[in-house]
Design an enzyme around this catalytic site. Structure first.
Site, short mmCIF file in Angstrom:
data_model
loop_
_atom_site.label_atom_id
_atom_site.label_comp_id
_atom_site.label_asym_id
_atom_site.label_seq_id
_atom_site.Cartn_x
_atom_site.Cartn_y
_atom_site.Cartn_z
N TYR A 13 36.69 39.39 45.96
CA TYR A 13 36.95 37.97 45.71
C TYR A 13 35.97 37.08 46.49
CZ TYR A 13 39.86 33.70 45.34
OH TYR A 13 40.33 32.42 45.10
N LYS A 47 33.44 34.53 44.75
CA LYS A 47 33.53 33.10 45.04
C LYS A 47 32.28 32.59 45.77
CE LYS A 47 37.47 31.83 43.18
NZ LYS A 47 37.43 31.18 41.84
N1 LIG Z 1 45.86 28.96 45.04
C1 LIG Z 1 44.96 28.97 46.00
O1 LIG Z 1 45.26 28.85 47.19
C2 LIG Z 1 43.48 29.11 45.65
C3 LIG Z 1 42.56 29.04 46.70
C4 LIG Z 1 41.21 29.15 46.42
C5 LIG Z 1 40.79 29.30 45.10
N2 LIG Z 1 41.71 29.39 44.11
C6 LIG Z 1 41.20 29.58 42.76
O2 LIG Z 1 41.75 28.63 41.89
C7 LIG Z 1 41.80 29.15 40.56
C8 LIG Z 1 43.20 28.98 39.98
O3 LIG Z 1 44.13 29.75 40.74
P1 LIG Z 1 45.68 29.37 40.84
O4 LIG Z 1 46.03 29.42 42.27
O5 LIG Z 1 45.99 28.15 40.05
O6 LIG Z 1 46.33 30.67 40.15
P2 LIG Z 1 47.49 30.80 39.04
O7 LIG Z 1 47.77 32.26 38.96
O8 LIG Z 1 48.61 29.87 39.33
O9 LIG Z 1 46.78 30.31 37.71
C9 LIG Z 1 45.65 30.96 37.19
C10 LIG Z 1 45.73 30.99 35.68
O10 LIG Z 1 44.55 31.67 35.22
C11 LIG Z 1 44.93 32.57 34.19
N3 LIG Z 1 43.99 33.68 34.11
C12 LIG Z 1 43.83 34.71 34.97
N4 LIG Z 1 42.89 35.55 34.52
C13 LIG Z 1 42.44 35.02 33.35
C14 LIG Z 1 41.49 35.44 32.40
N5 LIG Z 1 40.82 36.58 32.54
N6 LIG Z 1 41.26 34.65 31.32
C15 LIG Z 1 41.96 33.51 31.13
N7 LIG Z 1 42.90 33.08 31.98
C16 LIG Z 1 43.14 33.83 33.09
C17 LIG Z 1 46.33 33.04 34.57
O11 LIG Z 1 47.05 33.54 33.43
C18 LIG Z 1 46.93 31.78 35.15
O12 LIG Z 1 47.64 31.04 34.19
C19 LIG Z 1 41.33 30.60 40.67
O13 LIG Z 1 39.97 30.68 40.36
C20 LIG Z 1 41.57 30.91 42.14
O14 LIG Z 1 40.75 31.96 42.61
C21 LIG Z 1 43.05 29.30 44.35
#
Ligand SMILES: NC(=O)c1ccc[n+]([C@@H]2O[C@H](COP(=O)([O-])OP(=O)(O)OC[C@H]3O[C@@H](n4cnc5c(N)ncnc54)[C@H](O)[C@@H]3O)[C@@H](O)[C@H]2O)c1
Length: 276
Positions: A165, A169
């Site tokens: 990851y 990233k």
């Molecule tokens: N939540 C955090 O603290 C955090 C921190 C840093 C970065 N992020 C990044 O933010 C983004 C969103 O994460 P989140 O926390 O909202 O997660 P989440 O799981 O709540 O939502 C992510 C969504 O992406 C969809 N998804 C996953 N793989 C997929 C694919 N191959 N094709 C299409 N859709 C797909 C899932 O079904 C889900 O609905 C991600 O890139 C994550 O790495 C999140």
């Protein structure tokens, strides 16, 4: 006049969490949104939520890693809304392990979703954006388009147990930097938002050590041990995790006309966490 009136936005992974909040936020400011998710039901729910608020949206269901997905995603915007102005590469998940226990499959899956899929989506978008920008330049107009790639403080500072990851990233920041230079002539602002700790299903505190979600037929562990989540929150200067709406606000900033002269940057949205 709404800030994003007339704009057409693609938001990957917008059926839940941060992506959902981004889709709603952009739509509330006038953008027409192509909502993508791996799972159909949440994608359709978001489309419906946008329509109920008077906005316009269409779903493009499928995995961002699937063959031909990128072309289908950008074509959906052109077919339904005759434009392509904003691309938010947000879809993703984590699949953690220490490096000695990390399989090739685990490495490839995470690099595919966080780095290769955004590359393919942006590559598919290029000829379309190029055609629009050429026509606008010939008409003497300067119209800015926006790419916002989603990174993480793990991509800036690394995170133990997340070699895949963290690499993905960090890689998306490199892709952003290169495209900011390549696409300046098309008047595309290419930026990143790196999140800290945002409360979604990925990071939800749960005492269930076996909590998992199904991602493309794989059971992926999600959630944080509540004690770990609490101690993590204590390390955040603003004192708590962020909400999906606060995360979406950071993305929105980089989609507004006020950001037209900002490109090649990574904005950290982490309540004061810097990642380094
Ligand atoms: N939540 C955090 O603290 C955090 C921190 C840093 C970065 N992020 C990044 O933010 C983004 C969103 O994460 P989140 O926390 O909202 O997660 P989440 O799981 O709540 O939502 C992510 C969504 O992406 C969809 N998804 C996953 N793989 C997929 C694919 N191959 N094709 C299409 N859709 C797909 C899932 O079904 C889900 O609905 C991600 O890139 C994550 O790495 C999140």
């Amino acid at each position: 006049m709404k800030n994003l009136a007339g704009k057409v936005a693609l938001v990957s992974g917008s059926g839940r969490g941060i992506g959902r909040a981004i889709a709603l936020k952009l739509a509330r400011h006038g953008a027409r949104v192509v909502v993508n998710d791996l799972d159909e039901a949440p994608a359709l729910e978001v489309v419906e939520a946008i329509r109920l608020e008077g906005g316009e949206a269409v779903a493009c269901v499928g995995s961002v890693t699937a063959e031909g997905f990128a072309e289908r995603f950008v074509q959906t915007a052109v077919d339904h809304f005759q434009g392509l102005d904003i691309i938010v590469n947000n879809a993703g998940y984590t699949w953690d392990n220490v490096i000695q226990k990390m399989s090739d499959e685990q490495w490839d899956a995470i690099l595919d979703v966080h780095l290769k899929a955004p590359f393919k989506i942006l590559r598919a978008a290029q000829p379309i954006m190029r055609a629009f920008s050429k026509a606008e330049a010939e008409a003497g107009q300067e119209v800015f388009r926006k790419v916002v790639n989603i990174s993480s403080i793990a991509g800036l500072g690394g995170n133990a147990g997340q070699a895949n990851y963290s690499a993905g990233k960090a890689g998306i920041i490199g892709l952003t930097l290169a495209l900011a230079k390549e696409w300046g002539r098309m008047k595309v602002n290419v930026n990143c938002v790196a999140f800290g700790f945002i409360k979604t299903r990925l990071t939800e505190a749960t005492a269930d050590a076996n909590a998992s979600v199904d991602i493309e037929g794989r059971h992926i562990k999600v959630g944080l041990n509540p004690d770990l989540a609490k101690s993590f929150e204590r390390s955040i200067p603003l004192g708590r995790a962020g909400t999906p709406e606060e995360a979406a606000n950071a993305v929105y900033l980089l989609c507004t006309p006020e950001s037209d002269y900002i490109s090649g940057q990574t904005l950290v949205c982490g309540g004061g966490l810097s990642g380094t």
